[in-house]
Motif scaffolding. Structure first.
Motif, PDB file in Angstrom:
ATOM      1  N   PHE A   1      25.821  21.715   8.705  1.00 36.94           N
ATOM      2  CA  PHE A   1      25.541  20.294   8.455  1.00 36.94           C
ATOM      3  C   PHE A   1      24.051  20.041   8.630  1.00 36.94           C
ATOM      4  O   PHE A   1      23.426  20.619   9.521  1.00 36.94           O
ATOM      5  N   PRO A   2      23.488  19.147   7.792  1.00 38.51           N
ATOM      6  CA  PRO A   2      22.054  18.852   7.958  1.00 38.51           C
ATOM      7  C   PRO A   2      21.810  18.034   9.222  1.00 38.51           C
ATOM      8  O   PRO A   2      22.665  17.252   9.629  1.00 38.51           O
ATOM      9  N   VAL A   3      20.647  18.258   9.829  1.00 43.02           N
ATOM     10  CA  VAL A   3      20.249  17.452  10.986  1.00 43.02           C
ATOM     11  C   VAL A   3      19.580  16.195  10.441  1.00 43.02           C
ATOM     12  O   VAL A   3      18.543  16.275   9.794  1.00 43.02           O
ATOM     13  N   ALA A   4      20.208  15.038  10.676  1.00 42.06           N
ATOM     14  CA  ALA A   4      19.656  13.772  10.150  1.00 42.06           C
ATOM     15  C   ALA A   4      18.393  13.416  10.922  1.00 42.06           C
ATOM     16  O   ALA A   4      18.417  13.342  12.138  1.00 42.06           O
ATOM     17  N   MET A   5      17.293  13.283  10.193  1.00 41.88           N
ATOM     18  CA  MET A   5      16.026  12.934  10.851  1.00 41.88           C
ATOM     19  C   MET A   5      15.420  11.692  10.209  1.00 41.88           C
ATOM     20  O   MET A   5      14.499  11.800   9.384  1.00 41.88           O
ATOM     21  N   PRO A   6      15.941  10.499  10.530  1.00 43.95           N
ATOM     22  CA  PRO A   6      15.293   9.299  10.007  1.00 43.95           C
ATOM     23  C   PRO A   6      13.821   9.296  10.429  1.00 43.95           C
ATOM     24  O   PRO A   6      13.457   9.956  11.411  1.00 43.95           O
TER      25      PRO A   6
END
Ligand SMILES: Nc1ncnc2c1ncn2[C@@H]1O[C@H](COP(=O)(O)OP(=O)(O)OP(=O)(O)O)[C@@H](O)[C@H]1O
Ligand SMILES: [Mg+2]
Length: 336
Positions: free
Chosen positions: A199-204
């Motif tokens: 899963f991608p690491v969400a980095m807003p």
């Protein structure tokens, strides 16, 4: 200074006696989980009633466990929020009445400040520090320039990390609260996570967190692979989910450290009991250039020792009888 801590913000009735914010003399936690389990979450009315039924007996047990009497206590600290209002009221009124009868100082504690202060127990940690706090209802990075001033640098824009753990665990058929069960399942997996389950690491752009997308990504995988493959592969999917959360915590904390120049890092809240989170923090912040403190497992989830510790650091000359309980975070600062 001996502080009696009182904690009833959610589904744990907890009392503790702590000296000078760091040395625990007695610690009692009565979990209501078994009573809420069948509903898959905490029923607020039931929680407050169970606190009410339990708290007097728990106090008797607490004092049986140590050499102190109520007369020896210098002050009473109690969580006033955030949390379930009905539950908080039980603890707050219990503490107010005790303080009034025995003529003790009363200290109102922000429950999240309590989670941070779990790190002062059995340690000689001092601010300034950065706290990665992840609990059932909150996910924050908090800058502590003093023992009491909390500057919230980052929050979640949707689900809290603990909430995401509990929801994903539920998808996997694990009992409530799912976090520790998912941790156990994931830790039993020795296989590497294959690319299709990464899963991608969400980095807003900001330091803020977002876990709703990750939770939905797990659901999409489940829908895509079907029940049979899901049952076969859910162990490695649990591992992947857990590693993604741990990576997110690490990257955001590192960014906050670079932004503030603070290199003293601590963990707090129930999700800080997670083995992957602890492992990555030890790996990345445990060496040169950083100082890492993590609370012992029993002080990660709700307990009253952390509340007593926060009360000690927040102590003042005046008692605070007029406070009211509250459900959501009302201020970034806990100092007067
Ligand atoms: N080993 C673990 N791995 C992942 N999550 C865990 C683990 N142990 C506990 N949790 C999660 O921690 C959460 C409970 O933590 P805690 O008691 O700090 O939260 P809370 O008091 O309910 O929320 P808040 O403090 O925000 O009001 C639950 O979501 C639980 O699943
Ligand atoms: Mg809590």
């Amino acid at each position: 200074m001996l502080v009696l801590g009182v904690e009833t913000s959610c589904d744990e009735t907890a009392l503790a006696i702590v000296e000078d914010g760091r040395k625990v003399h007695a610690n009692k936690v009565l979990s209501q989980i078994a009573k809420h389990k069948d509903w898959g979450g905490v029923i607020p009315e039931l929680a407050s009633r169970l606190h009410l039924e339990a708290i007097n007996d728990l106090m008797a047990e607490l004092f049986k466990d140590c050499d102190y009497q109520i007369e020896d206590i210098d002050a009473i600290a109690v969580s006033s929020g955030p949390g379930l209002v009905g539950s908080l009221m039980v603890g707050a009124n219990f503490a107010k009445v005790l303080a009034w009868i025995y003529g003790k100082d009363l200290i109102e504690v922000n429950h999240l400040h309590g989670h941070v202060c779990a790190n002062f127990i059995d340690s000689d940690l001092e601010p300034p520090l950065l706290c990665m706090l992840a609990s059932g209802g909150h996910t924050q990075i908090i800058e502590m320039q003093s023992y009491t001033k909390m500057n919230i640098l980052a929050e979640t824009v949707d689900d809290a990390a603990g909430e995401a753990f509990d929801k994903v665990a539920r998808l996997m058929g694990l009992p409530y609260p799912g976090g520790p069960h998912l941790d156990k399942l994931a830790s039993s997996c020795e296989a590497e996570v294959p690319a299709e389950y990464k899963f991608p690491v969400a980095m807003p752009k900001s330091l803020n967190f977002s876990f709703s997308g990750l939770k939905t990504a797990v659901l999409r995988v489940k829908e895509k692979i079907g029940d049979e493959v899901w049952e076969r592969d859910k162990v490695v999917i649990a591992k992947s989910f857990q590693q993604t959360v741990a990576q997110t915590f690490y990257r955001k904390t590192l960014a906050a450290s670079e932004e503030t120049g603070i290199t003293k890092i601590v963990l707090a809240g129930g999700v800080s009991a997670n083995s992957a989170v602890r492992a990555i923090f030890h790996d990345k912040f445990g060496g040169e250039g950083f100082e890492l403190v993590v609370p012992s497992l029993k002080y990660c989830t709700d307990n009253a020792a952390m509340v007593a510790s926060a009360g000690y650091f927040k102590r003042s000359d005046t008692s605070e009888f007029s406070f009211e309980v509250y459900s959501r975070v009302k201020t970034a600062s806990v100092s007067k």
